[in-house]
Scaffold this motif. Structure first.
Motif, PDB file in Angstrom:
ATOM      1  N   ALA A  75      -2.866  -2.376  11.118  1.00 27.16           N
ATOM      2  CA  ALA A  75      -1.911  -3.476  10.441  1.00 27.16           C
ATOM      3  C   ALA A  75      -0.849  -2.709   9.945  1.00 27.16           C
ATOM      4  O   ALA A  75      -0.789  -1.522   9.383  1.00 27.16           O
ATOM      5  CB  ALA A  75      -2.809  -3.968   9.292  1.00 27.16           C
ATOM      6  N   THR A 127      -7.182  -8.993  18.599  1.00 24.38           N
ATOM      7  CA  THR A 127      -6.371  -9.237  17.745  1.00 24.38           C
ATOM      8  C   THR A 127      -6.633 -10.716  17.127  1.00 24.38           C
ATOM      9  O   THR A 127      -6.790 -11.445  17.411  1.00 24.38           O
ATOM     10  CB  THR A 127      -4.847  -9.133  18.272  1.00 24.38           C
ATOM     11  N   ASP A 128      -6.777 -10.551  15.706  1.00 22.98           N
ATOM     12  CA  ASP A 128      -6.907 -11.507  14.725  1.00 22.98           C
ATOM     13  C   ASP A 128      -5.803 -12.404  14.621  1.00 22.98           C
ATOM     14  O   ASP A 128      -4.821 -12.244  14.931  1.00 22.98           O
ATOM     15  CB  ASP A 128      -7.933 -11.248  13.514  1.00 22.98           C
ATOM     16  N   ARG A 129      -6.296 -13.661  13.780  1.00 27.63           N
ATOM     17  CA  ARG A 129      -5.217 -14.666  13.524  1.00 27.63           C
ATOM     18  C   ARG A 129      -4.139 -13.985  12.543  1.00 27.63           C
ATOM     19  O   ARG A 129      -2.947 -14.305  12.592  1.00 27.63           O
ATOM     20  CB  ARG A 129      -5.747 -15.780  12.621  1.00 27.63           C
ATOM     21  N   GLN A 182      -2.854 -10.992  12.664  1.00 30.82           N
ATOM     22  CA  GLN A 182      -2.172  -9.821  13.665  1.00 30.82           C
ATOM     23  C   GLN A 182      -2.808  -8.523  13.507  1.00 30.82           C
ATOM     24  O   GLN A 182      -2.149  -7.434  13.966  1.00 30.82           O
ATOM     25  CB  GLN A 182      -0.536  -9.719  13.640  1.00 30.82           C
ATOM     26  N   GLN A 183      -3.911  -8.443  12.907  1.00 25.45           N
ATOM     27  CA  GLN A 183      -4.562  -7.012  12.883  1.00 25.45           C
ATOM     28  C   GLN A 183      -5.215  -6.784  14.172  1.00 25.45           C
ATOM     29  O   GLN A 183      -6.022  -7.799  14.678  1.00 25.45           O
ATOM     30  CB  GLN A 183      -5.606  -7.068  11.530  1.00 25.45           C
ATOM     31  N   GLN A 184      -5.213  -5.697  14.706  1.00 24.06           N
ATOM     32  CA  GLN A 184      -5.803  -5.141  15.917  1.00 24.06           C
ATOM     33  C   GLN A 184      -7.263  -4.621  15.564  1.00 24.06           C
ATOM     34  O   GLN A 184      -7.238  -3.670  14.529  1.00 24.06           O
ATOM     35  CB  GLN A 184      -5.083  -4.400  16.678  1.00 24.06           C
ATOM     36  N   SER A 213      -9.329  -7.592   7.782  1.00 25.75           N
ATOM     37  CA  SER A 213      -9.126  -8.821   7.717  1.00 25.75           C
ATOM     38  C   SER A 213     -10.658  -9.324   7.176  1.00 25.75           C
ATOM     39  O   SER A 213     -11.789  -8.728   7.901  1.00 25.75           O
ATOM     40  CB  SER A 213      -8.813  -9.430   8.869  1.00 25.75           C
TER      41      SER A 213
END
Length: 374
Positions: free
Chosen positions: A75, A156-158, A160-162, A363
Motif C-alpha cells: 500500500a 488487488t482489493d477495492r 488498491q492494496q495488493q 484492509s
C-alpha cells in the motif's frame, strides 16, 4: 471505575506462540470496500448468520484446513509481510521481563469490555492485531521458501492494496516456526484495545478458542512498518501559555521563523505554533525519554490555561489547520524510533496515548478468525 481512566493492559507470558486456524477471507471484490463492513455491523448477534449467507453466496471463503498464513500486502509503495495465526493469550506474565507481547499504550477498560462483548456476540476475531519484532534469519529463510511457491490468494482489493497469501500447513514447517518464534518479544503496533479484549474473553471462557486471538507478526528488520508521528493541538492553550509552561519546567523555548522551526523538529525537539508565532522546544536529555513523554508528563500539566481538549492529527498540515491565536496551539511531534519504543516497554513503561502511528495497515476482510472453529 472511571470510564475515562487509562490502565495498563496485562502482559502475555511466553513462550510466544501462533497456532494454525481456518481463515475466513472475503472475496477480493469485497476486501477494501467500505460497504463490506456491514457483514460485521450491528446487531452483532446476527453476524454468524450473515457470515453463513455470504459464504453460501460466494462472497467469502472459509479455508478447509488450519494454517498459519504468510500475508504480504503493498500500500502506498510500502510492502509488508507478516505471519498471521492464533496468538496464545492464555498465560499472564508477572513482570515485563516474563512477557512475550508488550503494549506501549494504556487502554480504556470500558472500550475493551465493549470489544470483548462484540467479539463474543459475533463469534469472530474480525481482524488481526499488528505486532512487530526483530526476527531471526532462519525464519526469514524459511519464509523465503514459502514465498517461492504459488500463493493461495493473489489479488488487488477495492482500496488498491495488493495482497498475496500463503498457507503454511506442513507439520515440519509449522513445528519449525513454533520453535523459532518461541522466544519472540513482540511490540503491539496496532490494536491495544482488541488485545485487551482478547484477554477479557480468555478470562471469561478459559480452555476454549478464547485462549487465542488473531494476530499478525511483522519482522521489522525484513519489511518494516513505517512509524510516523501523531501531532497535537492544545485547544484553549495560547502560544504564550506554552512559553510560560516551558519556562516553568525548564524546557528551552526558542522563537524561530516558520522555516527554521520546522527544520528544527527532531528526536529531542518539539515545535509549537499558533500559525502566527513559531518556536522550537529542546527537550533536555534524560535516559530513554522521548519528546512526546516530556510533552505530556511535564509541559501539559504546567499549562496555566487549558487545554480544554487535545486533538491528535496524523499530518502536520491537519494539525496546523486546527490551530490559531484564538483557538489553540499546535505541537508538532517527532516520530519515535522503533528501538526506543521497544526499550521503553521492555522497562515496564508506557507511552502517552497516540504516541505512535504504524503504517500501512492491511484492509479489513483478508483474514478473519472464527471462534467456533476452535
Amino acid at each position: 471505575m472511571d470510564s475515562s481512566a487509562v490502565v495498563t493492559p496485562p502482559y502475555v507470558a511466553g513462550p510466544f506462540a501462533l497456532a494454525p486456524f481456518r481463515a475466513i477471507t472475503l472475496a477480493p471484490r469485497r476486501v477494501g470496500d467500505p460497504a463490506s463492513a456491514r457483514v460485521l455491523a450491528r446487531p452483532y448477534r446476527s453476524v454468524p448468520d450473515r457470515i453463513r449467507r455470504w459464504e453460501a453466496g460466494g462472497q467469502l471463503t472459509r479455508d478447509v484446513r488450519p494454517a498459519v498464513y504468510l500475508h504480504e500486502y503493498t500500500a502506498g509503495g510500502i510492502t509488508v509481510r507478516g505471519l498471521v495465526g492464533a496468538l496464545d493469550v492464555s498465560r499472564r506474565a508477572a513482570t515485563a521481563a516474563d512477557g512475550a507481547v508488550f503494549p506501549h499504550e494504556g487502554i480504556h477498560p470500558a472500550q475493551a469490555d465493549e470489544l470483548a462483548d462484540r467479539m463474543s456476540q459475533m463469534q469472530l476475531n474480525p481482524a488481526p492485531i499488528l505486532l512487530v519484532h526483530h526476527g531471526r534469519e532462519e525464519t526469514r529463510e524459511l519464509l523465503r521458501a514459502v514465498r517461492s511457491e504459488p500463493p493461495l490468494h493473489d489479488f488487488t482489493d477495492r482500496a488498491q492494496q495488493q495482497h498475496r497469501l500463503w498457507a503454511v500447513r506442513a507439520p515440519a514447517r509449522v513445528d519449525a516456526l513454533t520453535a523459532q518464534l518461541a522466544g519472540t518479544r513482540a511490540l503491539i503496533a496496532d490494536g491495544h484495545h482488541r488485545y485487551s479484549a482478547y484477554l477479557r474473553l480468555q478470562r471469561r471462557d478459559p480452555g476454549t478458542a478464547c485462549d487465542r486471538g488473531l494476530a499478525m507478526l511483522v519482522d521489522q528488520d525484513d519489511t518494516p512498518l513505517f512509524l510516523g508521528a501523531i501531532h497535537r493541538v492544545l485547544t484553549g492553550s495560547r502560544f504564550e501559555d506554552v512559553r510560560a509552561a516551558a519556562e516553568t519546567v525548564g524546557i528551552p523555548f526558542s522563537e524561530l521563523t516558520h522555516t527554521a522551526a520546522v527544520e528544527a523538529l527532531g528526536p529531542d525537539t518539539l515545535v509549537a505554533t499558533d500559525r502566527e508565532q513559531w518556536a522550537a522546544l529542546q527537550i533536555p536529555p534524560r535516559s530513554g525519554r522521548l519528546a512526546v513523554e516530556a510533552l505530556h508528563e511535564e509541559l501539559v500539566p504546567a499549562l496555566a490555561r487549558g487545554p480544554h481538549r487535545i486533538g491528535y492529527l496524523h499530518s502536520a498540515e491537519d494539525a496546523l489547520a486546527e490551530a490559531g491565536p484564538q483557538v489553540g496551539t499546535a505541537v508538532l511531534v517527532p516520530a519515535p524510533p522503533v528501538d526506543s519504543v521497544l526499550g521503553i516497554v521492555a522497562a515496564g513503561r508506557l507511552l502517552p496515548q497516540k504516541a505512535t502511528s504504524f503504517q500501512p495497515k492491511p484492509s479489513l476482510g483478508v483474514l478473519i478468525r472464527s471462534l467456533t472453529d476452535g
